[in-house]
Design a protein around this motif. Structure first.
Motif, PDB file in Angstrom:
ATOM      1  N   ARG A  20       0.831  -1.209   0.000  1.00  0.00           N
ATOM      2  CA  ARG A  20       0.000   0.000   0.000  1.00  0.00           C
ATOM      3  C   ARG A  20       0.868   1.263   0.000  1.00  0.00           C
ATOM      4  N   GLU A  21       1.959   1.238   0.760  1.00  0.00           N
ATOM      5  CA  GLU A  21       2.862   2.386   0.809  1.00  0.00           C
ATOM      6  C   GLU A  21       3.483   2.636  -0.568  1.00  0.00           C
ATOM      7  N   ILE A  22       3.926   1.592  -1.217  1.00  0.00           N
ATOM      8  CA  ILE A  22       4.506   1.734  -2.556  1.00  0.00           C
ATOM      9  C   ILE A  22       3.447   2.248  -3.523  1.00  0.00           C
ATOM     10  N   LEU A  23       2.252   1.740  -3.400  1.00  0.00           N
ATOM     11  CA  LEU A  23       1.150   2.167  -4.255  1.00  0.00           C
ATOM     12  C   LEU A  23       0.862   3.662  -4.067  1.00  0.00           C
ATOM     13  N   ARG A  24       0.872   4.128  -2.836  1.00  0.00           N
ATOM     14  CA  ARG A  24       0.652   5.558  -2.574  1.00  0.00           C
ATOM     15  C   ARG A  24       1.741   6.405  -3.237  1.00  0.00           C
ATOM     16  N   LYS A  25       2.987   5.954  -3.146  1.00  0.00           N
ATOM     17  CA  LYS A  25       4.083   6.696  -3.788  1.00  0.00           C
ATOM     18  C   LYS A  25       3.914   6.701  -5.303  1.00  0.00           C
ATOM     19  N   LEU A  26       3.531   5.566  -5.847  1.00  0.00           N
ATOM     20  CA  LEU A  26       3.336   5.471  -7.294  1.00  0.00           C
ATOM     21  C   LEU A  26       2.214   6.405  -7.754  1.00  0.00           C
ATOM     22  N   GLN A  27       1.185   6.567  -6.939  1.00  0.00           N
ATOM     23  CA  GLN A  27       0.108   7.496  -7.273  1.00  0.00           C
ATOM     24  C   GLN A  27       0.633   8.932  -7.324  1.00  0.00           C
ATOM     25  N   PHE A  28       1.514   9.311  -6.386  1.00  0.00           N
ATOM     26  CA  PHE A  28       2.140  10.632  -6.411  1.00  0.00           C
ATOM     27  C   PHE A  28       2.898  10.833  -7.713  1.00  0.00           C
ATOM     28  N   VAL A  29       3.703   9.840  -8.069  1.00  0.00           N
ATOM     29  CA  VAL A  29       4.516   9.936  -9.278  1.00  0.00           C
ATOM     30  C   VAL A  29       3.621  10.068 -10.509  1.00  0.00           C
ATOM     31  N   ARG A  30       2.562   9.278 -10.573  1.00  0.00           N
ATOM     32  CA  ARG A  30       1.654   9.355 -11.722  1.00  0.00           C
ATOM     33  C   ARG A  30       1.011  10.738 -11.850  1.00  0.00           C
ATOM     34  N   ARG A  31       0.609  11.318 -10.713  1.00  0.00           N
ATOM     35  CA  ARG A  31       0.002  12.658 -10.770  1.00  0.00           C
ATOM     36  C   ARG A  31       1.017  13.686 -11.274  1.00  0.00           C
ATOM     37  N   CYS A  32       2.247  13.572 -10.814  1.00  0.00           N
ATOM     38  CA  CYS A  32       3.282  14.510 -11.256  1.00  0.00           C
ATOM     39  C   CYS A  32       3.595  14.298 -12.738  1.00  0.00           C
ATOM     40  N   GLN A  33       3.574  13.044 -13.183  1.00  0.00           N
ATOM     41  CA  GLN A  33       3.785  12.766 -14.604  1.00  0.00           C
ATOM     42  C   GLN A  33       2.681  13.411 -15.440  1.00  0.00           C
ATOM     43  N   ALA A  34       1.451  13.335 -14.972  1.00  0.00           N
ATOM     44  CA  ALA A  34       0.333  13.954 -15.689  1.00  0.00           C
ATOM     45  C   ALA A  34       0.522  15.470 -15.762  1.00  0.00           C
ATOM     46  N   GLU A  35       0.998  16.089 -14.679  1.00  0.00           N
ATOM     47  CA  GLU A  35       1.261  17.525 -14.670  1.00  0.00           C
ATOM     48  C   GLU A  35       2.359  17.876 -15.678  1.00  0.00           C
ATOM     49  N   ALA A  36       3.402  17.055 -15.730  1.00  0.00           N
ATOM     50  CA  ALA A  36       4.503  17.306 -16.658  1.00  0.00           C
ATOM     51  C   ALA A  36       4.028  17.183 -18.103  1.00  0.00           C
ATOM     52  N   GLU A  37       3.211  16.167 -18.375  1.00  0.00           N
ATOM     53  CA  GLU A  37       2.682  15.998 -19.730  1.00  0.00           C
ATOM     54  C   GLU A  37       1.775  17.156 -20.122  1.00  0.00           C
ATOM     55  N   ALA A  38       0.962  17.641 -19.172  1.00  0.00           N
ATOM     56  CA  ALA A  38       0.089  18.786 -19.446  1.00  0.00           C
ATOM     57  C   ALA A  38       0.924  20.043 -19.723  1.00  0.00           C
ATOM     58  N   LEU A  39       2.004  20.234 -18.966  1.00  0.00           N
ATOM     59  CA  LEU A  39       2.862  21.375 -19.168  1.00  0.00           C
ATOM     60  C   LEU A  39       3.532  21.304 -20.537  1.00  0.00           C
ATOM     61  N   GLU A  40       3.988  20.121 -20.902  1.00  0.00           N
ATOM     62  CA  GLU A  40       4.607  19.942 -22.215  1.00  0.00           C
ATOM     63  C   GLU A  40       3.606  20.264 -23.336  1.00  0.00           C
ATOM     64  N   ALA A  41       2.363  19.846 -23.176  1.00  0.00           N
ATOM     65  CA  ALA A  41       1.324  20.151 -24.160  1.00  0.00           C
ATOM     66  C   ALA A  41       1.089  21.661 -24.218  1.00  0.00           C
ATOM     67  N   ASP A  42       1.088  22.327 -23.055  1.00  0.00           N
ATOM     68  CA  ASP A  42       0.923  23.787 -23.025  1.00  0.00           C
ATOM     69  C   ASP A  42       2.066  24.486 -23.764  1.00  0.00           C
ATOM     70  N   LEU A  43       3.284  23.990 -23.578  1.00  0.00           N
ATOM     71  CA  LEU A  43       4.429  24.570 -24.277  1.00  0.00           C
ATOM     72  C   LEU A  43       4.287  24.398 -25.782  1.00  0.00           C
ATOM     73  N   ASP A  44       3.787  23.256 -26.214  1.00  0.00           N
ATOM     74  CA  ASP A  44       3.565  23.013 -27.634  1.00  0.00           C
ATOM     75  C   ASP A  44       2.544  23.990 -28.202  1.00  0.00           C
ATOM     76  N   GLU A  45       1.473  24.243 -27.451  1.00  0.00           N
ATOM     77  CA  GLU A  45       0.429  25.148 -27.904  1.00  0.00           C
ATOM     78  C   GLU A  45       0.916  26.585 -27.975  1.00  0.00           C
TER      79      GLU A  45
END
Length: 197
Positions: free
Chosen positions: A170-195
């Motif tokens: 469960r602890e590892i899963l919680r950390k992985l959820q943090f990483v996934r959310r940050c990855q989504a933010e990074a991908e959104a930022l990259e898309a914003d830069l493209d636009e």
């Protein structure tokens, strides 16, 4: 859905029996393990969708049409859950404990949380820097590495036959959820830069 076996007649060809109460792994005829063969999962998904797709029941009775739609929906939901390592781990933990993991829980690993804050800060200042794409790419590379490491740790933890440490999983899963959310933010930022180009 009712706990029963539902039979769908394929317009005189053959019958498919689907147990609406079976878990996602059983639905695909796969063992309930974290390390799944993704090709086997995808192949079984295609087979089931081919057999159960509502279009195959266009000339059938209302009951069979309804069952086909329910079965197709169940197969889609199960596939979406099992193909993603994070949702597969969460589902596997739910099967093993009988209770869903509380998404409101957070990791208590302060070093990990500080690192996540640093990565988010790096994303926040990236658009103002000299090389925004490079800065975002660096954060994404670090997140990808973290995700790979955490996924490997989760696999090791969940595949232990004797004495699986569910608290550690469960602890590892919680950390992985943090990483996934940050990855989504990074991908959104990259898309914003493209636009913005």
């Amino acid at each position: 859905m009712r706990r029963e076996l539902q039979r769908l007649s394929h317009l005189g060809t053959h019958d498919t029996v689907l147990d609406f109460s079976s878990n996602h792994f059983d639905l695909f005829g796969l063992p309930a393990v974290f390390a799944l063969d993704s090709d086997q999962l995808a192949g079984r998904y295609r087979d089931l969708q081919r057999e159960l797709h509502p279009d195959r029941f266009a000339a059938a009775g209302e009951r069979e049409k309804r069952l086909s739609l329910q079965a197709s929906t169940l197969v889609n939901e199960a596939y979406q859950t099992l193909k993603d390592p994070l949702s597969r781990a969460r589902y596997l933990l739910t099967l093993r404990t009988g209770a869903a993991d509380d998404d409101k829980e957070t990791t208590q690993d302060m070093a990990f949380l500080m690192e996540q804050m640093e990565l988010r800060e790096a994303l926040a200042v990236a658009p103002k820097g000299r090389d925004p794409y490079g800065a975002v790419g660096e954060v994404m590379a670090r997140l990808s590495s973290q995700s790979s490491q955490l996924t490997a740790q989760l696999a090791s933890c969940l595949e232990t036959k004797e004495g699986t440490d569910l608290a550690e999983a469960r602890e590892i899963l919680r950390k992985l959820q943090f990483v996934r959310r940050c990855q989504a933010e990074a991908e959104a930022l990259e898309a914003d830069l493209d636009e913005a180009l």
